[in-house]
Design a protein around this motif. Sequence first.
Motif, short mmCIF file in Angstrom:
data_model
loop_
_atom_site.label_atom_id
_atom_site.label_comp_id
_atom_site.label_asym_id
_atom_site.label_seq_id
_atom_site.Cartn_x
_atom_site.Cartn_y
_atom_site.Cartn_z
N THR A 254 -64.06 -9.70 -46.97
CA THR A 254 -64.31 -9.96 -48.39
C THR A 254 -64.36 -11.46 -48.67
O THR A 254 -65.30 -11.95 -49.31
N TRP A 255 -63.36 -12.19 -48.20
CA TRP A 255 -63.32 -13.64 -48.45
C TRP A 255 -64.44 -14.37 -47.73
O TRP A 255 -65.03 -15.30 -48.28
N SER A 256 -64.77 -13.96 -46.53
CA SER A 256 -65.88 -14.60 -45.80
C SER A 256 -67.18 -14.38 -46.55
O SER A 256 -67.97 -15.32 -46.74
N LEU A 257 -67.41 -13.15 -46.97
CA LEU A 257 -68.61 -12.82 -47.73
C LEU A 257 -68.64 -13.58 -49.06
O LEU A 257 -69.68 -14.10 -49.47
N ALA A 258 -67.48 -13.66 -49.70
CA ALA A 258 -67.41 -14.35 -50.99
C ALA A 258 -67.73 -15.83 -50.86
O ALA A 258 -68.47 -16.39 -51.67
N ILE A 259 -67.19 -16.46 -49.84
CA ILE A 259 -67.43 -17.89 -49.65
C ILE A 259 -68.89 -18.16 -49.27
O ILE A 259 -69.54 -19.04 -49.84
N ILE A 260 -69.41 -17.37 -48.35
CA ILE A 260 -70.77 -17.60 -47.86
C ILE A 260 -71.82 -17.13 -48.88
O ILE A 260 -72.67 -17.90 -49.31
N ALA A 261 -71.75 -15.85 -49.25
CA ALA A 261 -72.78 -15.29 -50.14
C ALA A 261 -72.55 -15.69 -51.60
O ALA A 261 -73.48 -16.09 -52.29
N GLY A 262 -71.31 -15.58 -52.06
CA GLY A 262 -71.03 -15.90 -53.46
C GLY A 262 -71.07 -17.39 -53.73
O GLY A 262 -71.88 -17.87 -54.53
N GLY A 263 -70.20 -18.13 -53.06
CA GLY A 263 -70.15 -19.58 -53.26
C GLY A 263 -71.43 -20.28 -52.82
O GLY A 263 -71.91 -21.20 -53.48
N GLY A 264 -71.99 -19.81 -51.71
CA GLY A 264 -73.22 -20.43 -51.20
C GLY A 264 -74.41 -20.23 -52.13
O GLY A 264 -75.16 -21.17 -52.40
N VAL B 8 -71.42 -28.38 -60.17
CA VAL B 8 -71.76 -28.00 -58.79
C VAL B 8 -70.53 -27.51 -58.03
O VAL B 8 -70.54 -26.40 -57.49
N PRO B 9 -69.42 -28.27 -57.99
CA PRO B 9 -68.25 -27.71 -57.30
C PRO B 9 -67.65 -26.50 -58.04
O PRO B 9 -67.14 -25.57 -57.41
N LEU B 10 -67.71 -26.50 -59.37
CA LEU B 10 -67.21 -25.35 -60.13
C LEU B 10 -68.02 -24.09 -59.82
O LEU B 10 -67.46 -22.98 -59.77
N ALA B 11 -69.32 -24.25 -59.62
CA ALA B 11 -70.17 -23.11 -59.30
C ALA B 11 -69.76 -22.50 -57.96
O ALA B 11 -69.74 -21.27 -57.82
N ALA B 12 -69.44 -23.33 -57.00
CA ALA B 12 -69.00 -22.82 -55.69
C ALA B 12 -67.72 -21.99 -55.85
O ALA B 12 -67.61 -20.89 -55.29
N ILE B 13 -66.79 -22.51 -56.63
CA ILE B 13 -65.52 -21.80 -56.84
C ILE B 13 -65.75 -20.52 -57.63
O ILE B 13 -65.26 -19.44 -57.27
N PHE C 267 -69.84 -20.20 -66.88
CA PHE C 267 -68.99 -19.28 -67.64
C PHE C 267 -69.68 -18.00 -68.10
O PHE C 267 -69.02 -16.99 -68.29
N LEU C 268 -70.98 -18.02 -68.32
CA LEU C 268 -71.68 -16.85 -68.83
C LEU C 268 -71.49 -15.62 -67.94
O LEU C 268 -71.16 -14.54 -68.44
N PRO C 269 -71.68 -15.71 -66.61
CA PRO C 269 -71.47 -14.52 -65.78
C PRO C 269 -70.02 -14.06 -65.75
O PRO C 269 -69.75 -12.85 -65.69
N LEU C 270 -69.09 -15.01 -65.81
CA LEU C 270 -67.67 -14.63 -65.86
C LEU C 270 -67.36 -13.90 -67.17
O LEU C 270 -66.61 -12.92 -67.19
N PHE C 271 -67.96 -14.36 -68.27
CA PHE C 271 -67.81 -13.69 -69.55
C PHE C 271 -68.43 -12.29 -69.50
O PHE C 271 -67.84 -11.32 -69.99
N ALA C 272 -69.61 -12.18 -68.89
CA ALA C 272 -70.26 -10.86 -68.76
C ALA C 272 -69.39 -9.91 -67.93
O ALA C 272 -69.23 -8.74 -68.29
N LEU C 273 -68.81 -10.42 -66.86
CA LEU C 273 -67.92 -9.60 -66.03
C LEU C 273 -66.68 -9.20 -66.81
O LEU C 273 -66.22 -8.06 -66.74
N SER C 274 -66.15 -10.14 -67.60
CA SER C 274 -64.98 -9.86 -68.43
C SER C 274 -65.31 -8.76 -69.44
O SER C 274 -64.52 -7.84 -69.65
N LEU C 275 -66.46 -8.86 -70.09
CA LEU C 275 -66.91 -7.82 -71.03
C LEU C 275 -67.02 -6.46 -70.34
O LEU C 275 -66.56 -5.44 -70.87
N ALA D 202 -65.27 -16.64 -56.60
CA ALA D 202 -64.35 -15.81 -57.38
C ALA D 202 -65.00 -14.52 -57.86
O ALA D 202 -64.39 -13.45 -57.76
N VAL D 203 -66.22 -14.59 -58.39
CA VAL D 203 -66.85 -13.36 -58.88
C VAL D 203 -67.13 -12.40 -57.73
O VAL D 203 -67.02 -11.19 -57.89
N MET D 204 -67.45 -12.96 -56.59
CA MET D 204 -67.71 -12.10 -55.43
C MET D 204 -66.42 -11.41 -54.98
O MET D 204 -66.42 -10.20 -54.73
#
Length: 192
Positions: free
Chosen positions: A105-115, A82-87, A24-32, A91-93
């Motif tokens: 965008t979605w390919s990059l998000a799943i591979i680079a972001g989720g991975g 662990v599964p929440l981190a992937a999601i 949640f911390l990075p999502l909060f930072a992005l929200s801020l 999402a942040v990506m």
Amino acid sequence: MTSETVISIFLGIGLAASVGFRVFLPLFALSLAAYFDVWELNQSWEWIGSLAALIVLGVATVVEIFAYFIPWVDNLLDSIAVPLAAIAGTAVMVSTVANLDPLVTWSLAIIAGGGTATAIKGAGAAGRVASTATTGGLANPLVSTVETGTAAVVSTAAIFAPALAAILVIVILVVIFRIYRKLRPKKHKYNP
């Protein structure tokens, strides 16, 4: 590819790596950042910058940080995270990448972001299990402090210096890989 696109990719990867330490911390930072107009989100993700999202993510961040200081709860959180981190990494990506085709965008998000988020969260969970097994959980608060601090530093760097955040992510992944190589069991050769 424009410089704005490259910077948005660096931001996404930095935040995804941070998600590997705290969901949640990075999502909060992005929200801020979105709430105070430091960073503009993709149109379909603008809700992250709303006051309601800011409050909910702020509360979730505080609860998550303090929950990691409770013995044995931290291990339970890792198994759920662990599964929440992937999601969340995906999402942040997706929410930050600008000017790319949706498929890219979605390919990059799943591979680079989720991975990235999953790799870091998985390594962190394994480290916490090792800490619990070797110290009876006494070192876990120290591990939690380091993880939270790393998430805060990388999230801040991702928002204000995305290129620096990308470099930090590479350093973090190299360190994790080296630790993993040292800890994995050695293969023994059979000598008849």
